[in-house]
Design an enzyme around this catalytic site. Structure first.
Site, short mmCIF file in Angstrom:
data_model
loop_
_atom_site.label_atom_id
_atom_site.label_comp_id
_atom_site.label_asym_id
_atom_site.label_seq_id
_atom_site.Cartn_x
_atom_site.Cartn_y
_atom_site.Cartn_z
N CYS A 1 0.84 -1.21 0.00
CA CYS A 1 0.00 0.00 0.00
C CYS A 1 0.87 1.26 0.00
O CYS A 1 0.56 2.24 -0.69
CB CYS A 1 -0.91 0.02 1.22
N ARG B 1 -7.87 -4.60 -3.01
CA ARG B 1 -7.49 -3.44 -3.84
C ARG B 1 -8.48 -3.30 -4.98
O ARG B 1 -8.23 -3.71 -6.11
CB ARG B 1 -6.08 -3.63 -4.39
C1 BEZ Z 1 0.56 -4.60 1.86
O1 BEZ Z 1 1.76 -4.83 1.79
O2 BEZ Z 1 0.08 -3.55 1.44
C2 BEZ Z 1 -0.34 -5.64 2.45
C3 BEZ Z 1 0.09 -6.94 2.43
C4 BEZ Z 1 -0.72 -7.92 3.00
C5 BEZ Z 1 -1.94 -7.58 3.56
C6 BEZ Z 1 -2.36 -6.26 3.55
C7 BEZ Z 1 -1.55 -5.29 2.99
#
Ligand code: BEZ
Length: 213
Positions: free
Chosen positions: A55, A132
């Site tokens: 993110c 997402r």
């Molecule tokens: C992330 O790296 O954005 C992420 C990875 C796993 C679960 C939620 C977010």
């Protein structure tokens, strides 16, 4: 948003061509109402959680590319179930670490009422993290494209821009072929007239004409 969408929205059943449900929410840019963004394009997108690796890379990339969306009359609006104060703390860290200021609004949705209405989380999901999901909303408020990526794969900003370009260039009447890029030819819909099918110079001309190889 009507009561049905508020209470039963999960998996929401939203489809391309539907009106994007309206909502008001607190955001990092102050209170926002979705309907206020009509007249321009809007990309509404969810992310699983603040302070997570993928993110963070997405927000840095989107903030760096924000002017490319603005050039296309397209606003960005993000959403996660984290609180407004979590968003603030995360954006401050991003700014301090990368020098990038994320200025597009990030909505807080702690009750998941918006995330559920848009199908960003499932009705029975124990984990409140949204996937997402990305909604491309046109100036009439109509959803024109939707994508959904899992938590462990970040979106491609060039592909988001390409999708937006294709939607804007093709409009309601033309078609953007595979791998279409701005400046490439668009396609015309197939004929729906048998007379045109029989009159076509080449056997495929009635459904595949102009620009396609
Ligand atoms: C992330 O790296 O954005 C992420 C990875 C796993 C679960 C939620 C977010």
């Amino acid at each position: 948003m009507n009561d049905d969408q508020l209470s039963n929205g999960p998996y929401s059943g939203l489809r391309i061509g539907d009106l994007a449900p309206d909502f008001t929410a607190r955001s990092t840019a102050g209170p926002v109402r979705l309907a206020d963004f009509r007249q321009n394009w809007l990309i509404l997108f969810s992310h699983p959680a603040d302070f997570t690796p993928v993110c963070t890379t997405e927000f840095v990339a989107l903030a760096r590319g924000a002017h490319d969306f603005a050039k296309r009359d397209c606003a960005l609006m993000a959403l996660s179930v984290d609180s407004l104060f979590s968003h603030f703390a995360w954006l401050r860290m991003i700014r301090d670490r990368t020098g990038v200021e994320v200025r597009f609004p990030i909505i807080e949705d702690p009750t998941m009422v918006i995330a559920r209405a848009y199908g960003m989380v499932g009705k029975e999901d124990a984990d409140s993290g949204t996937v997402r999901t990305t909604f491309f909303i046109d100036p009439t408020g109509t959803i024109r494209a939707m994508t959904c990526y899992p938590a462990n794969v970040g979106r491609s900003i060039p592909e988001m821009l390409r999708t937006l370009d294709a939607l804007q260039a093709a409009g309601e009447k033309q078609l953007a072929p595979a791998d279409w890029q701005p400046g490439d030819a668009l396609l015309n819909p197939a004929s729906v007239s048998l007379d045109e099918v029989f009159a076509a110079a080449e056997p495929s001309d009635w459904f595949l004409k102009g620009g396609a190889q």
